[in-house]
Design an enzyme around this catalytic site. Sequence first.
Site, PDB file in Angstrom:
ATOM      1  N   LYS A 157       0.756  -1.383   0.198  1.00  0.00           N
ATOM      2  CA  LYS A 157       0.156  -0.022   0.045  1.00  0.00           C
ATOM      3  C   LYS A 157       0.364   1.479   0.066  1.00  0.00           C
ATOM      4  CE  LYS A 157      -3.602  -1.596   0.791  1.00  0.00           C
ATOM      5  NZ  LYS A 157      -3.626  -3.218   0.137  1.00  0.00           N
ATOM      6  N   ASP A 158      -0.037   2.202  -0.210  1.00  0.00           N
ATOM      7  CA  ASP A 158       0.612   3.682  -0.278  1.00  0.00           C
ATOM      8  C   ASP A 158       1.900   3.531   0.982  1.00  0.00           C
ATOM      9  OD1 ASP A 158      -1.839   3.222  -2.218  1.00  0.00           O
ATOM     10  OD2 ASP A 158      -0.234   4.997  -3.586  1.00  0.00           O
ATOM     11  N   ARG A 159       2.937   5.040   0.768  1.00  0.00           N
ATOM     12  CA  ARG A 159       3.224   5.544   1.878  1.00  0.00           C
ATOM     13  C   ARG A 159       2.750   6.915   2.286  1.00  0.00           C
ATOM     14  NH1 ARG A 159       7.157   8.977   4.215  1.00  0.00           N
ATOM     15  NH2 ARG A 159       8.792   7.942   5.745  1.00  0.00           N
TER      16      ARG A 159
END
Length: 336
Positions: free
Chosen positions: A74-76
């Site tokens: 998942k996106d940081r």
Amino acid sequence: MHITPLFETAFQGKIRKTPEDFQVDEIMNIPMDGEGEHQWLKIQKREANTDWVAGQLARIAGIQKRDVGYAGLKDRNAVTTQWFSLHVPGRTVEDIAVQLPEGVVLLEEHRHSKKLRRGALEGNQFTLVLRECAGDAEAFQQAVNKMAEQGMPNYFGSQRFGHGGNNIENAKKWFAGEFKPKKRPQKSMYLSAARSYLFNEILNARVQAANWNQAVSGDVLQFEGSHSWFVDEGEADIPTRVDSLDIHPTAALWGRGALPTKNEALALETRIAEQHEALCDGLERNGLQQDRRAMRVLPKNVVLQRQSDQEYALKFILPAGSYATVFLANCGEFVA
């Protein structure tokens, strides 16, 4: 790499002004056993990448990182919710919530008999806030509506290729024998980037030819909501089924073996492969097998709300492996 947007919309805005402007919630349909060797945790994280959180959970549980499972990265720079699993046979890791680092919150925990494997999710729900927007708002709304109705090109997002496309450049150097990745995750990252790049090149050519969402002679077609596919043998109902979103044209995920496409579709994929022979050879030498990915994906539950003259809230669901940034790139120009 450059992708050809589906709509030439004169609309701009900014994303990720804060992590809360980009929220991702994992959608999973796996019943919990209530018992077993694995402790499953539903985690919300803010400004933290998935692999780092997995390492923190391994530290807390006193296990190897390989014994921590998750379905996807998942996106940081976002607020994201996803499941992790800990292999802790015969025991339960206590007081996890108070040991988590700042920005990481435990929401739920259950027992399960199996490890959470990569790809074991249905999709992701995205809740975005678009700020400092300007331009043709009506055209932007129409573009969003059309993608909700007709689907969008299923490009791999730019994050797959690293900052400035570094993952592709490193893959080329590796395949040319200039260096060798030392760690397995690094190797996997470069292989994935090379494969995704070739897929995007094929899809981009189809978008430019305005037939990415149509069946051409010899196409391989994939069922909606499934990974199963078949070769178009000229059945009369194929165009109607493609138009009704029952099946989707696919493009190659490169690897060993013969392309299953024929005729016009085969000619295009062969031409792209010849243009990137080094990437194709590198993928084959590293044991990847030919596979397919749908060129079209249908966003679901799309809701666009104008909150002010310059601000919009946008919510939609994409299946696993499809990118919110690609959705945005097809209906405007949005920068972080």
